[in-house]
Design a protein around this motif. Structure first.
Motif, PDB file in Angstrom:
ATOM      1  N   ARG A  69       8.587  13.378  -7.919  1.00 45.76           N
ATOM      2  CA  ARG A  69       9.621  12.543  -8.598  1.00 45.76           C
ATOM      3  C   ARG A  69      10.836  13.166  -8.261  1.00 45.76           C
ATOM      4  NH1 ARG A  69       6.044   9.725  -8.565  1.00 45.76           N
ATOM      5  NH2 ARG A  69       5.072   8.469 -10.168  1.00 45.76           N
ATOM      6  N   ASP A  70      11.035  13.498  -7.051  1.00 45.41           N
ATOM      7  CA  ASP A  70      12.294  14.197  -6.818  1.00 45.41           C
ATOM      8  C   ASP A  70      13.472  13.198  -6.374  1.00 45.41           C
ATOM      9  OD1 ASP A  70      11.249  13.281  -4.127  1.00 45.41           O
ATOM     10  OD2 ASP A  70      11.074  15.542  -3.455  1.00 45.41           O
ATOM     11  N   HIS A  71      14.476  13.517  -5.744  1.00 44.58           N
ATOM     12  CA  HIS A  71      15.415  12.762  -5.258  1.00 44.58           C
ATOM     13  C   HIS A  71      15.041  11.745  -3.907  1.00 44.58           C
ATOM     14  CE1 HIS A  71      19.468  10.959  -4.218  1.00 44.58           C
ATOM     15  NE2 HIS A  71      19.329  11.306  -2.999  1.00 44.58           N
ATOM     16  N   ARG A  72      14.404  12.350  -3.196  1.00 45.95           N
ATOM     17  CA  ARG A  72      13.813  11.734  -2.034  1.00 45.95           C
ATOM     18  C   ARG A  72      12.777  10.643  -2.646  1.00 45.95           C
ATOM     19  NH1 ARG A  72      15.106  10.122   2.755  1.00 45.95           N
ATOM     20  NH2 ARG A  72      13.327   9.655   4.005  1.00 45.95           N
ATOM     21  N   PHE A  73      12.139  10.999  -3.525  1.00 50.51           N
ATOM     22  CA  PHE A  73      11.078   9.934  -4.144  1.00 50.51           C
ATOM     23  C   PHE A  73      11.923   8.649  -4.586  1.00 50.51           C
ATOM     24  CE2 PHE A  73       9.873   8.017  -8.219  1.00 50.51           C
ATOM     25  CZ  PHE A  73       8.475   7.342  -7.746  1.00 50.51           C
ATOM     26  N   LEU A  74      13.109   8.789  -5.309  1.00 54.01           N
ATOM     27  CA  LEU A  74      13.766   7.646  -5.669  1.00 54.01           C
ATOM     28  C   LEU A  74      14.242   6.723  -4.535  1.00 54.01           C
ATOM     29  CD1 LEU A  74      15.951   9.290  -8.656  1.00 54.01           C
ATOM     30  CD2 LEU A  74      13.941   7.938  -8.731  1.00 54.01           C
ATOM     31  N   MET A  75      14.691   7.595  -3.365  1.00 60.31           N
ATOM     32  CA  MET A  75      15.352   6.940  -2.196  1.00 60.31           C
ATOM     33  C   MET A  75      13.964   6.230  -1.612  1.00 60.31           C
ATOM     34  SD  MET A  75      17.708   9.761  -0.468  1.00 60.31           S
ATOM     35  CE  MET A  75      17.966   8.774   0.914  1.00 60.31           C
ATOM     36  N   ASP A 121       0.872  13.850 -24.033  1.00 66.27           N
ATOM     37  CA  ASP A 121       2.235  13.074 -24.129  1.00 66.27           C
ATOM     38  C   ASP A 121       2.176  11.867 -24.821  1.00 66.27           C
ATOM     39  OD1 ASP A 121       3.433  15.062 -22.283  1.00 66.27           O
ATOM     40  OD2 ASP A 121       2.966  13.746 -20.509  1.00 66.27           O
ATOM     41  N   LYS A 122       3.120  11.380 -25.426  1.00 70.08           N
ATOM     42  CA  LYS A 122       3.150   9.977 -26.214  1.00 70.08           C
ATOM     43  C   LYS A 122       2.551   8.836 -25.345  1.00 70.08           C
ATOM     44  CE  LYS A 122       5.937   7.140 -29.146  1.00 70.08           C
ATOM     45  NZ  LYS A 122       7.152   6.806 -29.817  1.00 70.08           N
ATOM     46  N   VAL A 123       3.011   8.960 -24.092  1.00 71.53           N
ATOM     47  CA  VAL A 123       2.592   7.803 -23.071  1.00 71.53           C
ATOM     48  C   VAL A 123       2.311   8.503 -21.921  1.00 71.53           C
ATOM     49  CG1 VAL A 123       3.035   5.688 -22.017  1.00 71.53           C
ATOM     50  CG2 VAL A 123       3.863   6.143 -24.181  1.00 71.53           C
ATOM     51  N   SER A 124       1.004   8.541 -21.336  1.00 71.56           N
ATOM     52  CA  SER A 124       0.411   9.191 -20.044  1.00 71.56           C
ATOM     53  C   SER A 124       1.629   8.771 -18.969  1.00 71.56           C
ATOM     54  CB  SER A 124      -0.790   8.810 -19.880  1.00 71.56           C
ATOM     55  OG  SER A 124      -1.089   9.431 -18.449  1.00 71.56           O
ATOM     56  N   LYS A 125       2.003   9.737 -17.986  1.00 69.36           N
ATOM     57  CA  LYS A 125       2.990   9.365 -16.862  1.00 69.36           C
ATOM     58  C   LYS A 125       1.990   8.447 -16.011  1.00 69.36           C
ATOM     59  CE  LYS A 125       1.642  13.215 -14.448  1.00 69.36           C
ATOM     60  NZ  LYS A 125       2.082  14.420 -13.420  1.00 69.36           N
ATOM     61  N   HIS A 126       0.771   8.282 -16.303  1.00 72.92           N
ATOM     62  CA  HIS A 126      -0.085   7.343 -15.160  1.00 72.92           C
ATOM     63  C   HIS A 126      -0.266   6.073 -15.832  1.00 72.92           C
ATOM     64  CE1 HIS A 126      -0.745  10.930 -12.750  1.00 72.92           C
ATOM     65  NE2 HIS A 126      -1.297  11.535 -14.023  1.00 72.92           N
ATOM     66  N   SER A 167       0.831  -1.337   0.290  1.00 74.55           N
ATOM     67  CA  SER A 167       0.012   0.020  -0.032  1.00 74.55           C
ATOM     68  C   SER A 167       0.823   1.162   0.143  1.00 74.55           C
ATOM     69  CB  SER A 167      -0.848  -0.044   1.251  1.00 74.55           C
ATOM     70  OG  SER A 167      -1.939   1.142   1.285  1.00 74.55           O
ATOM     71  N   ASN A 168       1.660   1.526   0.883  1.00 77.08           N
ATOM     72  CA  ASN A 168       2.793   2.441   0.783  1.00 77.08           C
ATOM     73  C   ASN A 168       3.574   2.560  -0.572  1.00 77.08           C
ATOM     74  OD1 ASN A 168       2.252   2.900   3.563  1.00 77.08           O
ATOM     75  ND2 ASN A 168       3.926   1.596   4.388  1.00 77.08           N
ATOM     76  N   TYR A 169       3.953   1.336  -1.193  1.00 78.43           N
ATOM     77  CA  TYR A 169       4.630   1.602  -2.401  1.00 78.43           C
ATOM     78  C   TYR A 169       3.617   2.113  -3.553  1.00 78.43           C
ATOM     79  CZ  TYR A 169       7.049   0.315  -6.884  1.00 78.43           C
ATOM     80  OH  TYR A 169       7.294   0.157  -8.018  1.00 78.43           O
ATOM     81  N   VAL A 170       2.425   1.596  -3.581  1.00 79.04           N
ATOM     82  CA  VAL A 170       1.591   2.084  -4.558  1.00 79.04           C
ATOM     83  C   VAL A 170       1.046   3.731  -4.279  1.00 79.04           C
ATOM     84  CG1 VAL A 170      -0.820   1.744  -5.403  1.00 79.04           C
ATOM     85  CG2 VAL A 170       0.460  -0.082  -4.867  1.00 79.04           C
ATOM     86  N   ALA A 171       0.819   4.036  -2.961  1.00 74.26           N
ATOM     87  CA  ALA A 171       0.611   5.446  -3.070  1.00 74.26           C
ATOM     88  C   ALA A 171       1.672   6.325  -3.262  1.00 74.26           C
ATOM     89  CB  ALA A 171       0.418   5.659  -1.032  1.00 74.26           C
ATOM     90  N   LEU A 172       2.898   5.867  -3.055  1.00 80.11           N
ATOM     91  CA  LEU A 172       4.249   6.693  -3.652  1.00 80.11           C
ATOM     92  C   LEU A 172       4.165   6.700  -4.953  1.00 80.11           C
ATOM     93  CD1 LEU A 172       6.985   7.934  -2.772  1.00 80.11           C
ATOM     94  CD2 LEU A 172       8.086   5.940  -3.134  1.00 80.11           C
TER      95      LEU A 172
END
Length: 748
Positions: free
Chosen positions: A92-98, A718-723, A81-86
């Motif tokens: 989409r910043d550096h903290r997001f990647l961490m 967009d060519k492909v939606s980000k969602h 659930s936490n992963y999907v919410a993220l």
């Protein structure tokens, strides 16, 4: 039994633990035997002083393995659930990647933990025999203790019968038999007075007076201090609360009843009913019987209703086009509701995967072995549909569960609603079909066995391999149908599947189904009404009705008005054609272009009334041309334009050369026009040239909304939606009802 027993006392910190695994302190084992009431067997179980430690160790083990398994499932659910919410967030910043990396690691660790705890649980279950056998079972025991029970609730323990044979003795109560369903039951409820009468008679026997001299005094205690009484009361209250049975009212014993059978006890144990501390009611609350699932328990009946979305985050449905190119169609998932009882319910709780069996009357499910780690992260599962794919024998795909769950009389029914991730609803999942009982073969020759759409008996139907909609690890097949309430959502789903693969052929959809849908959309535009109004007809009848309606529109003077009505309807609400297939668009354009001598003189076709608002001296049938442009402005790519032009024909299914179609449309739009600037002349033909040359994208945007191609939104998509590839977790309305009984339930 003396106070010196190993039943848990209070917790270390004085607080009550969860009902699944109270971590209490064990007091010292004394020299007296232990005594228990064996549920459903009309027996007491006497444990020798020498075997007491081993016996209590078994009680602890039986409680611990279920608690650990469910705790691991809860951890995995939280991580998912936490992963999907993220992933659904805008971050989409550096903290997001961490954070993403940390959660990915947490999910994999949780998956491994679930698999490990599942293996331990199944190792405990492994020695148990088939439920049709009277040998090794899980036995439900209520302790009979010399001292008063100060706990708020009752103590409940589980032991395997081979442990009882090794360390204890079973004592048959007076007037008892192996099946206590009659001796201690009244009108489907547990009768404490009947049991008390048995125990009072038993108290006069010599053996009990020797081994348990305090037994007679125990019977005289306040009922509210006796675990056995509190258990019987909670059992009945659990049934009454679940089915709104009012005390004092006449109760049909065959409608709802307390279940005391061996398989009922097995199901209660796997659902986490054990409670050695007595601090929390084992019959209340919910449990994690599956990852990412809510479970509502009616443990008095040994039933559980499990409600969950699977696969978590969604599954990407893709197809392989001619030439080998694989394109993603979009994400789907299932909301699954399972009502399980007895041994089958226990298998669903103890096994990691599902097996689905379809009969003419209902869908049934049972748990089967499986792994989780290989399934990947939420939203990563992908099923590729291939034409003429014979790799999966879906009709014969069967998986067998553990022997301990087989042979019971109870079963499990299930309902499944198929959902797709809609760009029009904030990229959240929406239901568009629901499961029904079996309706013949999965797919005919030439169609994928993984996923197959057809039109039959006035309904669109989908047959799918379970793994292609429920996710990896699921076995069997499911048949879905599109109810009238879901039809518009199904139409949208088809429209977006076409758009996401740039209007290539949906080979998993039968031609008859595709043509029926195209004709229905065209009819709705020509005659008005709701799309559901045309579902009672067969494919052939829909085709004939379409021919009749459009032929009538172009036939005579009276229907010159109808030809204008069609244009007017399109012009007033162009969105009616938003979800039209290329076939429907082409046919509507064809009929808008049909003219005869009556149209030349018809005032609406001369556009006299509109001349004051948008005057043009030269032009002809501007209302119809405007309607045609509305259709053309909903085309999403050059490939769709080519497909539409190939289908500018009087009926769905006919195809012409695309250049011939373009010439027909261009010629009609140019009728009456002059090479003069507005407002001296209309310029529909010039707009058509500009549309083909400049407005339309080479390929349709993937995962974005269908919008007009002359809008800014279309240009900047967009060519492909980000969602499009992002996992999603959202609540949807449940359109399912399932019921289950010992005689066989029904799935709706």
């Amino acid at each position: 039994m003396t106070e010196a027993s190993t039943l848990p006392a209070d917790t270390e910190d004085g607080n009550a633990q969860t009902r699944l695994m109270p971590q209490g302190r064990d007091v010292a084992i004394g020299g007296s035997p232990l005594l228990f009431y064996a549920v459903g067997r009309d027996k007491l179980v006497s444990v020798s002083p020498e075997g007491a430690a081993h016996f209590i160790e078994e009680c602890r083990l039986m409680e611990m393995v279920v608690e650990d398994h469910q705790s691991a499932l809860a951890e995995l659910s939280a991580a998912n659930s936490n992963y999907v919410a993220l992933m659904m967030s805008a971050r989409r910043d550096h903290r997001f990647l961490m954070d993403k990396q940390l959660l990915q690691t947490a999910i994999v660790q949780a998956q491994h933990k679930v698999e490990d705890k599942n293996r331990v649980l199944k190792s405990v279950i492994e020695p148990l025999t088939n439920l049709s056998s009277d040998t090794n079972k899980v036995m439900e025991l209520i302790p009979i203790r010399r001292g008063e029970s100060s706990a708020e609730y009752f103590r409940l323990a589980y032991v395997r019968s081979h442990i009882i044979m090794a360390f204890a003795e079973e004592i048959l109560l007076p007037r008892g038999n192996v099946d206590a369903s009659e001796s201690v039951m009244t009108d489907g409820l547990f009768d404490w007075e009947k049991l008390r009468s048995q125990l009072e008679e038993f108290a006069t026997t010599g053996k009990i007076q020797i081994d348990f001299p305090w037994f007679d005094d125990w019977l005289k205690k306040e009922e509210t201090t006796i675990d056995l009484f509190k258990w019987s009361k909670a059992l009945n209250e659990n049934l009454k609360y679940s089915h709104s049975i009012v005390s004092g009212e006449e109760h049909d014993r065959d409608s709802y009843r307390v279940e005391l059978s061996a398989e009922a006890q097995l199901m209660r144990w796997t659902s986490g009913a054990s409670g050695l501390s007595g601090e929390i009611n084992p019959f209340e609350g919910t449990a994690f019987l599956k990852a990412d699932a809510k479970a509502e328990l009616v443990l008095a009946q040994a039933k559980a209703t499990v409600d969950f979305y699977t696969p978590v985050g969604g599954l990407m449905l893709a197809c392989e086009l001619p030439g080998g190119q694989v394109m993603d169609l979009g994400m789907i998932r299932c909301r699954t509701l399972i009502a399980g009882a007895g041994g089958v319910g226990a298998s669903i709780a103890a096994e990691l995967n599902l097996n689905i069996e379809v009969s003419e009357e209902r869908l049934q499910a049972n748990g089967v072995p499986g792994e989780l780690v290989s399934f990947g992260l939420p939203g990563e599962q992908r099923v590729i549909l291939r034409e003429n794919d014979s790799n999966h024998a879906a009709n014969n795909e069967v998986s067998v569960g553990m022997e301990a769950f087989a042979g019971g009389k109870m079963d499990a029914s299930m309902g499944v609603q198929l959902e797709w991730k809609s760009p029009e609803e904030g990229n959240t999942f929406q239901p568009f079909a629901k499961a029904v009982a079996g309706r013949g073969v999965l797919a005919g020759a030439g169609f994928t066995v993984d996923f197959h759409v057809r039109y039959e008996e006035g309904k669109f139907r989908i047959s799918a391999r379970a793994g292609a909609c429920l996710g990896f690890g699921s076995k069997g097949k499911i048949d879905f149908e599109v109810d009238t309430d879901l039809l518009m959502e199904f139409v949208k789903w088809v429209a977006y599947q076409l758009k996401n693969i740039n209007y290539s052929k949906l080979f998993f959809m039968e031609d008859d189904a595709f043509y029926a849908l195209s004709n229905i959309i065209a009819l709705m535009n020509a005659k008005g009404g709701e799309i559901v109004d045309y579902l009672e007809y067969s494919v052939e009848m829909i085709s004939d009705l379409t021919d009749a309606v459009f032929s009538e529109i172009s036939s005579n003077a009276e229907n010159a008005y109808k030809r204008s009505d069609l244009a007017e309807r399109v012009n007033e609400n162009p969105d009616l054609l938003k979800y039209a297939t290329p076939d429907a668009k082409g046919m509507i354009i064809y009929w808008l272009m049909q003219t005869n001598a009556f149209d030349v003189y018809h005032p609406l076709n001369r556009d006299v009334e509109g001349w004051w608002q948008n005057p043009s001296l030269f032009g002809f049938m501007n209302e119809r041309k405007t309607a045609i442009m509305h259709v053309l402005n909903l085309i999403q790519s050059k490939n769709e334009m080519k497909n539409v032009m190939k289908r500018v024909t009087p009926r769905v299914g006919e195809i012409i050369d695309s250049e011939a179609g373009e010439e027909m449309v261009s010629g009609f739009l140019a009728l009456g026009e002059k090479d003069l600037p507005p407002p001296l002349s209309s310029h529909f033909e010039r707009s058509f040239v500009y549309l083909r040359a400049s407005l339309i994208r080479d390929e349709s945007s993937i995962g974005t909304e269908i919008v007009r191609n002359d809008s800014l939104e279309y240009r900047f998509q967009d060519k492909v939606s980000k969602h499009f590839n992002t996992p999603c977790e959202n609540y949807t309305q449940c359109i399912l009802e399932v019921d289950v009984s010992t005689e066989g339930g029904e799935a709706f």
